[in-house]
Design an enzyme around this catalytic site. Structure first.
Site, PDB file in Angstrom:
ATOM      1  N   THR A 110     -33.039 -27.984  15.349  1.00 44.47           N
ATOM      2  CA  THR A 110     -31.902 -28.519  14.584  1.00 44.47           C
ATOM      3  C   THR A 110     -32.130 -28.184  13.117  1.00 44.47           C
ATOM      4  OG1 THR A 110     -31.506 -30.222  16.201  1.00 44.47           O
ATOM      5  CG2 THR A 110     -30.611 -30.611  14.007  1.00 44.47           C
ATOM      6  N   GLY A 156     -22.522 -35.750  22.872  1.00 44.99           N
ATOM      7  CA  GLY A 156     -23.468 -36.661  22.241  1.00 44.99           C
ATOM      8  C   GLY A 156     -23.085 -38.117  22.457  1.00 44.99           C
ATOM      9  N   ARG A 191     -25.037 -42.128   5.679  1.00 45.85           N
ATOM     10  CA  ARG A 191     -24.296 -42.880   6.710  1.00 45.85           C
ATOM     11  C   ARG A 191     -24.174 -44.316   6.232  1.00 45.85           C
ATOM     12  NH1 ARG A 191     -28.231 -40.055  11.147  1.00 45.85           N
ATOM     13  NH2 ARG A 191     -27.767 -37.948  10.469  1.00 45.85           N
ATOM     14  N   HIS A 195     -23.622 -31.723  13.676  1.00 47.56           N
ATOM     15  CA  HIS A 195     -24.460 -32.898  13.898  1.00 47.56           C
ATOM     16  C   HIS A 195     -23.597 -34.146  14.164  1.00 47.56           C
ATOM     17  CE1 HIS A 195     -28.875 -33.942  13.153  1.00 47.56           C
ATOM     18  NE2 HIS A 195     -28.362 -35.084  13.567  1.00 47.56           N
ATOM     19  N   ASP A 245     -20.950 -28.294  20.003  1.00 48.21           N
ATOM     20  CA  ASP A 245     -20.746 -29.730  20.232  1.00 48.21           C
ATOM     21  C   ASP A 245     -19.999 -30.349  19.066  1.00 48.21           C
ATOM     22  OD1 ASP A 245     -22.553 -30.501  18.159  1.00 48.21           O
ATOM     23  OD2 ASP A 245     -24.214 -30.724  19.550  1.00 48.21           O
ATOM     24  N   GLY A 246     -19.480 -31.559  19.324  1.00 49.48           N
ATOM     25  CA  GLY A 246     -18.738 -32.291  18.297  1.00 49.48           C
ATOM     26  C   GLY A 246     -17.327 -32.600  18.756  1.00 49.48           C
ATOM     27  N   LYS A 302     -29.547 -24.962  16.235  1.00 47.33           N
ATOM     28  CA  LYS A 302     -28.410 -25.889  16.264  1.00 47.33           C
ATOM     29  C   LYS A 302     -27.987 -26.252  14.848  1.00 47.33           C
ATOM     30  CE  LYS A 302     -27.323 -30.534  18.119  1.00 47.33           C
ATOM     31  NZ  LYS A 302     -27.517 -31.541  17.071  1.00 47.33           N
ATOM     32  N   SER A 338     -33.968 -35.529  22.495  1.00 43.03           N
ATOM     33  CA  SER A 338     -34.084 -35.601  21.032  1.00 43.03           C
ATOM     34  C   SER A 338     -35.542 -35.752  20.603  1.00 43.03           C
ATOM     35  CB  SER A 338     -33.289 -36.816  20.521  1.00 43.03           C
ATOM     36  OG  SER A 338     -33.635 -37.084  19.179  1.00 43.03           O
ATOM     37  N   PRO A 359     -28.830 -33.681  22.170  1.00 43.33           N
ATOM     38  CA  PRO A 359     -29.921 -34.569  21.762  1.00 43.33           C
ATOM     39  C   PRO A 359     -29.398 -35.688  20.864  1.00 43.33           C
ATOM     40  CG  PRO A 359     -29.935 -32.566  20.434  1.00 43.33           C
ATOM     41  CD  PRO A 359     -28.853 -32.388  21.456  1.00 43.33           C
ATOM     42  N   GLN A 405     -35.463 -30.803  21.707  1.00 42.21           N
ATOM     43  CA  GLN A 405     -34.925 -30.614  20.346  1.00 42.21           C
ATOM     44  C   GLN A 405     -36.013 -30.891  19.319  1.00 42.21           C
ATOM     45  OE1 GLN A 405     -33.649 -33.697  18.197  1.00 42.21           O
ATOM     46  NE2 GLN A 405     -33.881 -32.204  16.547  1.00 42.21           N
ATOM     47  N   TYR A 463     -37.262 -31.169  15.218  1.00 36.09           N
ATOM     48  CA  TYR A 463     -37.172 -31.150  13.760  1.00 36.09           C
ATOM     49  C   TYR A 463     -38.527 -30.655  13.272  1.00 36.09           C
ATOM     50  CZ  TYR A 463     -33.035 -34.234  13.724  1.00 36.09           C
ATOM     51  OH  TYR A 463     -31.791 -34.771  13.888  1.00 36.09           O
ATOM     52  N   SER A 491     -22.504 -26.589  15.525  1.00 38.44           N
ATOM     53  CA  SER A 491     -22.564 -28.054  15.475  1.00 38.44           C
ATOM     54  C   SER A 491     -22.539 -28.521  14.032  1.00 38.44           C
ATOM     55  CB  SER A 491     -23.883 -28.521  16.132  1.00 38.44           C
ATOM     56  OG  SER A 491     -24.072 -29.911  15.977  1.00 38.44           O
ATOM     57  N   ARG A 529     -22.466 -36.295  11.094  1.00 37.84           N
ATOM     58  CA  ARG A 529     -23.360 -37.293  10.500  1.00 37.84           C
ATOM     59  C   ARG A 529     -24.099 -36.752   9.282  1.00 37.84           C
ATOM     60  NH1 ARG A 529     -24.385 -41.260  14.369  1.00 37.84           N
ATOM     61  NH2 ARG A 529     -26.610 -41.574  14.099  1.00 37.84           N
TER      62      ARG A 529
HETATM   63  C1  FNR Z   1     -27.092 -37.302  17.004  1.00 34.24           C
HETATM   64  N1  FNR Z   1     -27.342 -35.938  16.889  1.00 34.24           N
HETATM   65  C2  FNR Z   1     -28.644 -35.496  16.863  1.00 34.24           C
HETATM   66  N2  FNR Z   1     -28.913 -34.162  16.805  1.00 34.24           N
HETATM   67  C3  FNR Z   1     -30.176 -33.716  16.845  1.00 34.24           C
HETATM   68  O1  FNR Z   1     -30.375 -32.503  16.803  1.00 34.24           O
HETATM   69  N3  FNR Z   1     -31.219 -34.596  16.907  1.00 34.24           N
HETATM   70  C4  FNR Z   1     -31.042 -35.936  16.969  1.00 34.24           C
HETATM   71  O2  FNR Z   1     -31.992 -36.704  17.062  1.00 34.24           O
HETATM   72  C5  FNR Z   1     -29.713 -36.416  16.915  1.00 34.24           C
HETATM   73  N4  FNR Z   1     -29.470 -37.758  16.949  1.00 34.24           N
HETATM   74  C6  FNR Z   1     -28.177 -38.210  17.027  1.00 34.24           C
HETATM   75  C7  FNR Z   1     -27.953 -39.574  17.155  1.00 34.24           C
HETATM   76  C8  FNR Z   1     -26.658 -40.038  17.314  1.00 34.24           C
HETATM   77  C9  FNR Z   1     -26.430 -41.500  17.483  1.00 34.24           C
HETATM   78  C10 FNR Z   1     -25.569 -39.131  17.317  1.00 34.24           C
HETATM   79  C11 FNR Z   1     -24.149 -39.603  17.520  1.00 34.24           C
HETATM   80  C12 FNR Z   1     -25.789 -37.789  17.153  1.00 34.24           C
HETATM   81  C13 FNR Z   1     -26.234 -34.957  16.947  1.00 34.24           C
HETATM   82  C14 FNR Z   1     -25.921 -34.574  18.398  1.00 34.24           C
HETATM   83  O3  FNR Z   1     -26.917 -33.745  18.931  1.00 34.24           O
HETATM   84  C15 FNR Z   1     -24.603 -33.807  18.515  1.00 34.24           C
HETATM   85  O4  FNR Z   1     -24.617 -32.724  17.612  1.00 34.24           O
HETATM   86  C16 FNR Z   1     -23.375 -34.667  18.266  1.00 34.24           C
HETATM   87  O5  FNR Z   1     -23.555 -35.975  18.744  1.00 34.24           O
HETATM   88  C17 FNR Z   1     -22.154 -34.054  18.945  1.00 34.24           C
HETATM   89  O6  FNR Z   1     -21.005 -34.751  18.622  1.00 34.24           O
HETATM   90  P1  FNR Z   1     -20.343 -35.897  19.546  1.00 34.24           P
HETATM   91  O7  FNR Z   1     -20.357 -35.396  20.975  1.00 34.24           O
HETATM   92  O8  FNR Z   1     -21.170 -37.117  19.362  1.00 34.24           O
HETATM   93  O9  FNR Z   1     -18.987 -36.010  18.974  1.00 34.24           O
END
Ligand code: FNR
Length: 360
Positions: A157, A307, A166, A253, A284-285, A229, A108, A79, A129, A131, A251, A256
């Protein structure tokens, strides 16, 4: 660079060229010094293979099953927020790509297309997903909408009691557009004249009091299986199993939230050992190569989520770009299976990899 990228990193570069700086930074950025952001990728580099030879790999089966859903490869869409910033079709394009690759999309909570639009656009298996906001009614309403629209599971999440810092977004004064699914549900208009409005938005909405006992409440309002997550420790993995989750997503995230949280591939095995096969574990990640997918499976994940690469594919080439990202990763994964001597995902074992702590 060639117009047709040959790997996921080249898609990132195309996305950087295609997007306004503010949006590219929003997608690419991580928390604070971005130490974990780099580690998520680099920790994969420190794992090497123990490839086996003279195994018949003339036919390779990449397929796997996640919560009873058969998918073409153990690669699913994480997501990520606000796909319309990357492409006018937004999450609808992403969902169509997921459907054509026969994989799962996790939509998401902060999507720019509505639950209904995404559901109507394709027949991909979709998870939603969630919140949980201070106003619990909002989560309850969205869970109902996800159920009504055929979403098959919820992904809670749980690593976001507050928004991570950030700094690129703060510098760029990043402003979120209206979040489609939340229209009419938030009482105050969340905006800020100084700096990014993400923080103001999160303060109004995120519930920092959310705790394990709220899982009971969540289970009471839905029949959908719940994955959690954001788990990075054995302690939380055991708690998650105890409260009856259907699966765990290791994860951070996408780095972030908390800088200096561990790279997820480094945290995976601790969680796998604690869970002892009682529920499926995804991670993920930093997954950028088919070799990364293989490493995650060898260390005990059932599947990985991606992601940023998805958003980069979307920004560079729309629905086709997302499809190419998934196909490329699948092709690389298949080649890795062939070269390590694994004709199916069931053949991938812990003995196929060596982590940095293990002696040669
Ligand atoms: C996210 N991620 C994230 N996770 C979630 O649970 N809800 C969300 O709305 C978001 N939004 C989001 C936006 C952006 C721009 C990024 C890059 C990431 C986290 C996402 O689900 C996931 O955990 C990571 O993106 C995995 O890492 P990689 O593949 O980006 O390295």
């Amino acid at each position: 660079m060639a117009a047709e990228p040959v790997n996921l990193n080249e898609f990132q570069e195309l996305a950087r060229l295609a997007l306004p700086k503010m949006y590219y930074d929003f997608y690419a950025g991580g928390a604070e010094d971005e130490h974990t952001l780099k580690e998520n990728v680099e920790a994969f580099h420190r794992i090497t293979f123990r490839p086996r030879i003279l195994v018949d790999v003339s036919r390779i089966d990449l397929s796997t099953t996640i919560l009873d859903y058969k998918i073409s490869a153990p690669i699913i869409i994480a997501p990520t927020a606000l796909h319309k910033l990357a492409n006018p079709e937004g999450e609808v394009a992403t969902a169509r790509a997921a459907a054509s690759c026969n994989t799962i999309m996790v939509l998401s909570f902060t999507s720019s297309c509505s639950i209904e639009e995404v559901a109507a656009s394709c027949n991909a298996v979709r998870f939603y997903q969630l919140y949980v906001f201070k106003k619990r009614d909002i989560a309850a309403t969205l869970v109902q909408r996800a159920e009504r629209n055929g979403f098959k599971a919820l992904v809670l999440t749980a690593d976001t009691p507050r928004l991570g810092r950030r700094e690129a977004d703060i510098k760029n004064k990043m402003i979120t557009p209206q979040l489609k699914n939340l229209e009419g549900l938030l009482s105050t208009k969340v905006s800020s004249d100084t700096g990014s409005n993400l923080e103001a938005y999160a303060k109004e909405t995120m519930d920092a009091s959310l705790s394990w006992k709220d899982l009971e409440w969540l289970r009471s309002i839905t029949k959908l299986p719940i994955l959690i997550k954001g788990i990075l420790t054995r302690e939380d993995a055991i708690k998650a199993v105890e409260v009856g989750v259907a699966g765990i997503i290791v994860s951070n995230h996408g780095a972030r939230q908390l800088d200096y949280s561990p790279a997820t591939i480094s945290a995976l095995e601790e969680v796998v050992h604690a869970v002892k096969g009682r529920v499926p574990i995804l991670m993920d990640g930093g997954v950028r190569r088919g070799t990364d997918v293989f490493k995650a499976l060898a260390l005990g994940a059932q599947a990985v989520l991606i992601g940023r690469p998805v958003v980069y594919g979307l920004a560079a080439k729309g629905e086709y770009g997302v499809r190419r990202v998934i196909e490329m990763l699948k092709d690389e994964f298949e080649l890795t299976m062939a070269l390590t001597g694994c004709p199916s995902v069931k053949h991938i074992t812990r003995n196929h990899v060596r982590t940095e702590h293990e002696r040669i």
